[in-house]
Design a protein around this motif. Structure first.
Motif, short mmCIF file in Angstrom:
data_model
loop_
_atom_site.label_atom_id
_atom_site.label_comp_id
_atom_site.label_asym_id
_atom_site.label_seq_id
_atom_site.Cartn_x
_atom_site.Cartn_y
_atom_site.Cartn_z
N SER A 64 18.51 -14.88 -3.48
CA SER A 64 19.67 -14.51 -2.67
C SER A 64 20.62 -13.62 -3.46
O SER A 64 20.99 -13.93 -4.61
N GLY A 65 20.99 -12.48 -2.86
CA GLY A 65 21.90 -11.55 -3.52
C GLY A 65 21.21 -10.46 -4.30
O GLY A 65 21.85 -9.49 -4.72
N HIS A 66 19.90 -10.59 -4.48
CA HIS A 66 19.15 -9.56 -5.20
C HIS A 66 18.73 -8.48 -4.21
O HIS A 66 18.17 -8.78 -3.15
N LYS A 67 18.95 -7.22 -4.60
CA LYS A 67 18.67 -6.11 -3.70
C LYS A 67 17.43 -5.32 -4.09
O LYS A 67 17.00 -4.44 -3.36
N SER A 68 16.89 -5.60 -5.27
CA SER A 68 15.71 -4.88 -5.75
C SER A 68 14.51 -5.81 -5.75
O SER A 68 14.59 -6.95 -6.21
N VAL A 69 13.40 -5.30 -5.21
CA VAL A 69 12.14 -6.04 -5.21
C VAL A 69 11.07 -5.14 -5.81
O VAL A 69 10.97 -3.97 -5.47
N SER A 70 10.27 -5.72 -6.70
CA SER A 70 9.16 -4.99 -7.31
C SER A 70 7.88 -5.78 -7.13
O SER A 70 7.91 -7.01 -7.05
N TRP A 71 6.78 -5.06 -7.09
CA TRP A 71 5.45 -5.67 -6.98
C TRP A 71 4.62 -5.31 -8.20
O TRP A 71 4.65 -4.16 -8.68
N TYR A 72 3.86 -6.30 -8.71
CA TYR A 72 2.99 -6.11 -9.86
C TYR A 72 1.62 -6.72 -9.55
O TYR A 72 1.52 -7.71 -8.82
N GLN A 73 0.60 -6.11 -10.14
CA GLN A 73 -0.76 -6.64 -10.04
C GLN A 73 -1.19 -7.12 -11.43
O GLN A 73 -1.01 -6.40 -12.42
N GLN A 74 -1.73 -8.33 -11.49
CA GLN A 74 -2.22 -8.84 -12.77
C GLN A 74 -3.67 -9.26 -12.63
O GLN A 74 -3.98 -10.20 -11.91
N VAL A 75 -4.54 -8.56 -13.33
CA VAL A 75 -5.94 -8.96 -13.38
C VAL A 75 -6.13 -9.87 -14.58
O VAL A 75 -5.35 -9.84 -15.54
N LEU A 76 -7.20 -10.66 -14.54
CA LEU A 76 -7.43 -11.68 -15.54
C LEU A 76 -7.46 -11.09 -16.94
O LEU A 76 -8.15 -10.09 -17.19
N GLY A 77 -6.67 -11.68 -17.84
CA GLY A 77 -6.69 -11.26 -19.23
C GLY A 77 -5.79 -10.09 -19.56
O GLY A 77 -5.77 -9.63 -20.71
N GLN A 78 -5.05 -9.59 -18.58
CA GLN A 78 -4.18 -8.43 -18.81
C GLN A 78 -2.74 -8.78 -18.45
O GLN A 78 -2.47 -9.77 -17.76
N PRO A 138 0.78 -7.89 -16.37
CA PRO A 138 1.04 -7.33 -15.04
C PRO A 138 1.23 -5.81 -15.09
O PRO A 138 1.78 -5.28 -16.06
N GLN A 139 0.76 -5.14 -14.02
CA GLN A 139 0.92 -3.69 -13.89
C GLN A 139 1.80 -3.39 -12.70
O GLN A 139 1.57 -3.93 -11.60
N PHE A 140 2.73 -2.46 -12.88
CA PHE A 140 3.69 -2.10 -11.86
C PHE A 140 3.03 -1.38 -10.70
O PHE A 140 2.26 -0.44 -10.91
N ILE A 141 3.37 -1.82 -9.46
CA ILE A 141 2.85 -1.14 -8.27
C ILE A 141 3.98 -0.38 -7.56
O ILE A 141 3.88 0.83 -7.34
N PHE A 142 5.03 -1.10 -7.16
CA PHE A 142 6.14 -0.50 -6.42
C PHE A 142 7.46 -1.15 -6.83
O PHE A 142 7.49 -2.31 -7.22
N GLN A 143 8.55 -0.36 -6.69
CA GLN A 143 9.89 -0.92 -6.70
C GLN A 143 10.65 -0.41 -5.48
O GLN A 143 10.61 0.78 -5.17
N TYR A 144 11.34 -1.32 -4.81
CA TYR A 144 12.23 -0.98 -3.71
C TYR A 144 13.64 -1.45 -4.05
O TYR A 144 13.83 -2.54 -4.60
N TYR A 145 14.59 -0.60 -3.70
CA TYR A 145 16.00 -0.95 -3.90
C TYR A 145 16.76 -0.47 -2.69
O TYR A 145 16.65 0.71 -2.32
N ALA A 176 8.80 -9.55 -7.95
CA ALA A 176 9.96 -9.80 -8.80
C ALA A 176 11.21 -9.25 -8.13
O ALA A 176 11.14 -8.24 -7.42
N SER A 177 12.33 -9.92 -8.35
CA SER A 177 13.58 -9.38 -7.83
C SER A 177 14.60 -9.25 -8.93
O SER A 177 14.49 -9.90 -9.99
N SER A 178 15.58 -8.39 -8.71
CA SER A 178 16.69 -8.24 -9.63
C SER A 178 17.93 -7.88 -8.83
O SER A 178 17.83 -7.33 -7.73
N PRO A 179 19.11 -8.19 -9.36
CA PRO A 179 20.33 -7.94 -8.58
C PRO A 179 20.59 -6.46 -8.33
O PRO A 179 21.05 -6.09 -7.25
N LYS A 180 20.27 -5.65 -9.33
CA LYS A 180 20.52 -4.21 -9.25
C LYS A 180 19.22 -3.47 -9.53
O LYS A 180 18.19 -4.08 -9.77
N ILE A 181 19.31 -2.14 -9.54
CA ILE A 181 18.09 -1.36 -9.78
C ILE A 181 17.63 -1.50 -11.22
O ILE A 181 16.46 -1.32 -11.54
#
Lengths: 109, 112
Positions: B27-41, B43-50, B92-97
């Protein structure tokens, strides 16, 4: 893009031992995060540490931004400390993170 | 306060199908990011929305798309699934960008 290297890749400890995990990064950064991924996959925030030293219980972290590395210290390790430890740094100034490959820690009783 | 919540927790699909993963930020966080994690690695960044706008995109094919809603929740869509899309998808979320990210427990996707 920025490169992040973590060492060692694997670490086995007896309960009660201390350890130091290292994270090197290839470019200057304005912040760095350490995470613990538990066996269920949850990434738990440990530290958000752009520079200097922070402590939280048995864990502490130091980032020396000018020399492009960070250290995570675990003292008096417990079996619940087992898991994978990741450091991550931002890409292009936003909060998108580039992760290292992690250090897998196993603490045996 | 609730943390980042993701649904479903597990998903099994077959090759060629489409999948939608969902994420509710802290609640209150305006930024959402998506990551993909394959076994043994890591996480890799896919998208960020703000503030409902795409602010970053990782090195993923156009089969991957996302959006952020007015309540700041987000969906990740993957079309024409491949075996190699099998992974843990983390939101993942964060309050700001910028600033610290807080991750959900992830959705484990298996493509058969």
């Amino acid at each position: 893009g920025i490169q992040v290297e973590q060492s060692p890749p694997d670490l086995i400890l007896q309960e009660g031992a201390n350890s130091t995990l290292r994270c090197n990064f290839s470019d200057s950064v304005n912040n760095l995060q350490w995470f613990h991924q538990n066996p269920w996959g949850q990434l738990i925030n440990l530290f958000y540490i752009p520079s200097g030293t922070k402590q939280n219980g048995r864990l502490s972290a130091t980032t020396v931004a000018t020399e492009r590395y960070s250290l995570l210290y675990i003292s008096s390790s417990q079996t619940t400390d087992s898991g994978v430890y990741f450091c991550a740094v931002p890409n292009s100034g936003y909060s998108t993170l580039t992760f290292g490959k992690g250090t897998m820690l196993l603490v045996s009783p | 306060d609730a943390g980042v919540t993701q649904s479903p927790t597990h998903l099994i699909k077959t090759r060629g199908q489409q999948v939608t993963l969902r994420c509710s930020p802290i609640s209150g966080h305006k930024s959402v990011s998506w990551y993909q994690q394959v076994l043994g690695q890591g996480p890799q960044f896919i998208f960020q929305y703000y503030e409902k706008e795409e602010r970053g995109r990782g090195n993923f094919p156009d089969r991957f798309s996302a959006r952020q809603f007015p309540n700041y929740s987000s969906e990740l869509n993957v079309n024409a699934l491949l075996l190699g899309d099998s992974a843990l998808y983390l939101c993942a979320s964060s309050p700001k960008i910028t600033g610290p990210l807080f991750f959900g427990s992830g959705t484990q996707l298996s493509v058969l």
